[in-house]
Enzyme design. Structure first.
Site, PDB file in Angstrom:
ATOM      1  CG  ASN A 167      -5.826  25.014  96.432  1.00  0.00           C
ATOM      2  OD1 ASN A 167      -4.639  25.257  96.525  1.00  0.00           O
ATOM      3  ND2 ASN A 167      -6.371  24.045  95.578  1.00  0.00           N
ATOM      4  NE  ARG A 212       1.846  17.910  97.239  1.00  0.00           N
ATOM      5  CZ  ARG A 212       0.638  17.694  96.569  1.00  0.00           C
ATOM      6  NH1 ARG A 212      -0.297  16.958  97.341  1.00  0.00           N
ATOM      7  NH2 ARG A 212       0.080  18.482  95.722  1.00  0.00           N
ATOM      8  CE  LYS A 220       4.369  33.994  92.523  1.00  0.00           C
ATOM      9  NZ  LYS A 220       3.112  34.281  93.321  1.00  0.00           N
ATOM     10  N   GLY A 270       1.133  26.603  84.046  1.00  0.00           N
ATOM     11  CA  GLY A 270       2.220  25.433  84.068  1.00  0.00           C
ATOM     12  C   GLY A 270       3.129  25.541  82.692  1.00  0.00           C
ATOM     13  CD  GLU A 295      -1.396  19.198  92.142  1.00  0.00           C
ATOM     14  OE1 GLU A 295      -2.249  19.375  91.291  1.00  0.00           O
ATOM     15  OE2 GLU A 295      -1.343  19.698  93.156  1.00  0.00           O
ATOM     16  NE  ARG A 304     -10.635  17.640 100.409  1.00  0.00           N
ATOM     17  CZ  ARG A 304      -9.470  17.461  99.967  1.00  0.00           C
ATOM     18  NH1 ARG A 304      -8.281  17.918 100.844  1.00  0.00           N
ATOM     19  NH2 ARG A 304      -9.080  17.032  98.779  1.00  0.00           N
ATOM     20  CB  SER A 327      -4.578  13.917  99.837  1.00  0.00           C
ATOM     21  OG  SER A 327      -5.176  14.286  98.526  1.00  0.00           O
TER      22      SER A 327
END
Length: 515
Positions: free
Chosen positions: A184, A192, A207, A268, A285, A313, A477
């Site tokens: 995304n 980041r 990756k 995760g 995250e 968005r 952000s």
């Protein structure tokens, strides 16, 4: 090189505009752009998979092939890890100033080529070109931010309780860092993480998401031109079939010291389990289920503006998108009506390269199918469709911006992350009820609240169990602020003063005796 890239971009831009007007395919950009690559990047070299396998990257708006990249496997990934580990032995000895200068060059190059980089995002991700440009600005900001943060990594001299001993702490790079990034934000989620690691003196094996590898490879070109040494930033591309085994190796390799992942909470958890045997540091995250609370005292214009920006968005495909709209009963009907008006006025579905488009496709047909399932579930349980509520006729990966009223906590749109352009609006009576509803989830990434009561701003913001809270603000952000969640939304923080770079550092205590 900069002149060459600029000339190629101008040529590409003219051809793109002509083809869009004529309705012709746009996949010629693979040949026209020096930033479009068809090879992976390991140890400073553009390479193919050992098997020779490749897979196609398609534009989700049209289904057209816009590029092809290597479909790499375990052997390719092991080689990349080995090369990154070898490079780390040298790179960790470089000075913070040297690393800073190279990241500043990367920032400059990214800004000079931002329009071309943005078009690559739109071609493989589908988001509107204006949003893609915004992402490049955001992503480049991490190059600049961590170039500065890297020079501020400091140890301490500790007051010793012993007259014959001196106590010091040092901060040193953690080692080889494995990274798995989402589709995304195919540029910004890489910078980041990677810029923080590089600033700290670490090396990287990345990756990228299977759907959006071209943006990652474009960053390789930028970093190479910026002078990032060979083996410091390595990108292994693979399709869905190889993704589980590649991810497993990154987690289990004893040469990798950290795994950084942005994606769903379910994946995760798998990566954390796979990392357990090597006691690997995990930076996660993960998914969200963001509440968007609007109290009776709120500025309604401000709340609707925030709702539009936080929900729609990236066509609703961000981890911090407002997922559950909780509106106090005194302004509930007004809010729904005003939000519907704003959607009619501001949202336009279409190809991301078409001027005026605000809502591009979802990343693929499967994503659109999921959104359709969520809407049908809500309708079957009593929700009212105020706007949208069906597939768009623009293409199979498109879904109409949708507004649902009378939403309840038992519906999928309330219980799970939607990741699409659907706003489900529920009603609450009291502040206590709003907080209970907002916190009644295992997710804890981002939350929003709108109120004109200053005391209530503080009370509710502190009570919300979320790592990020927007108070009367729908967009928060920025590289300067820490990004991360509570509960099952992750571990650690990215960006911010100290936080982001600390993920990639180890603290060493040194005791000097015999003084």
């Amino acid at each position: 090189m900069l002149t060459k890239l600029s000339t190629l971009y101008k040529t590409t831009s003219i051809l793109l505009k002509a083809n869009i007007v004529a309705g012709r395919p746009t996949n010629f950009i693979r040949m026209a752009s020096s930033l479009i690559k068809d090879k992976a990047f390991v140890n400073g070299e553009w390479i193919s998979a050992k098997s020779g396998a490749t897979y196609n990257v398609t534009n989700p708006a049209t289904g057209e092939v816009v590029g092809s990249v290597p479909d790499m496997g375990v052997a390719d990934t092991e080689d990349a890890i080995q090369k990154a580990y070898k490079a780390y032995q040298t790179f960790k000895k470089t000075t913070a100033k040297e690393r800073s200068e190279k990241l500043k060059k990367a920032y400059k190059l990214m800004m000079e080529n931002k329009e071309e980089l943005a078009r690559i995002i739109t071609l493989e991700n589908g988001k509107p070109l204006a949003e893609a440009n915004g992402e490049i600005m955001y992503g480049a900001g991490f190059c600049e931010w961590f170039a500065e943060e890297g020079r501020r990594v400091q140890g301490h001299v500790v007051a010793s309780p012993f007259p014959t001993k001196k106590i010091f702490t040092l901060k040193q790079p953690i080692g080889v860092c494995a990274m798995i990034t989402p589709w995304n934000f195919p540029n910004a989620m890489i910078t980041r993480k990677a810029c923080a690691a590089i600033a700290a003196g670490c090396t990287v094996v990345l990756k990228p998401a299977e759907d959006t590898p071209l943006s990652a490879l474009a960053i390789c070109e930028i970093f190479e031109q910026a002078g990032i040494p060979k083996g410091v930033f390595n990108v292994v591309t693979c399709d869905r079939g190889n993704a589980p085994s590649v991810g497993k190796l990154l987690c289990e390799s004893p040469l990798v010291s950290l795994i950084s992942f942005t994606g769903s909470s379910a994946v995760g958890k798998i990566l954390m389990k796979q990392s357990a045997d090597t006691v690997k540091k995990c930076s996660m995250e993960l998914g969200g289920n963001a509440p968007f609370i609007v109290f009776d005292s709120a500025d309604l214009d401000l709340a609707v503006k925030g709702a539009m920006s936080s929900k729609f968005r990236c066509t609703g495909q961000t981890c911090v998108c407002a997922n559950r709209f909780l509106i106090q009963e005194g302004i509930y009907e007004k809010f729904v009506a005003r939000l519907a008006e704003a959607m009619d006025k501001e949202l336009k579905v279409g190809n991301g390269l078409t001027q005026g488009t605000t809502q591009g496709p979802l990343i693929n047909k499967r994503a659109a199918d999921k959104v359709a399932t969520f809407v049908e579930d809500a309708k079957s349980k009593g929700a009212n469709v105020v706007r949208g509520g069906q597939r768009s006729d623009v293409g199979e990966s498109f879904y109409e911006p949708t507004l649902l009223s009378n939403v309840t906590s038992g519906m999928l749109v309330s219980k799970e992350e939607i990741f699409g352009p659907v706003a489900g609006v529920a009603k609450f009576k009291s502040e206590e009820e709003a907080i209970a509803l907002a916190n009644g989830t295992s997710a804890g990434l981002a939350g929003y609240l709108y109120t004109g009561d200053c005391a209530q701003q503080w009370r509710v913001a502190e009570a919300l169990e979320y790592g990020i809270v927007g108070v009367n603000e729908g967009l928060f952000s920025t590289p300067e602020a820490p990004f991360g969640g509570f509960k099952e939304s992750g571990l650690g923080r990215e960006g911010g003063i100290g936080f982001g770079i600390e993920e990639y550092l180890e603290v060493k205590y040194m005791c000097l005796g015999g003084m």
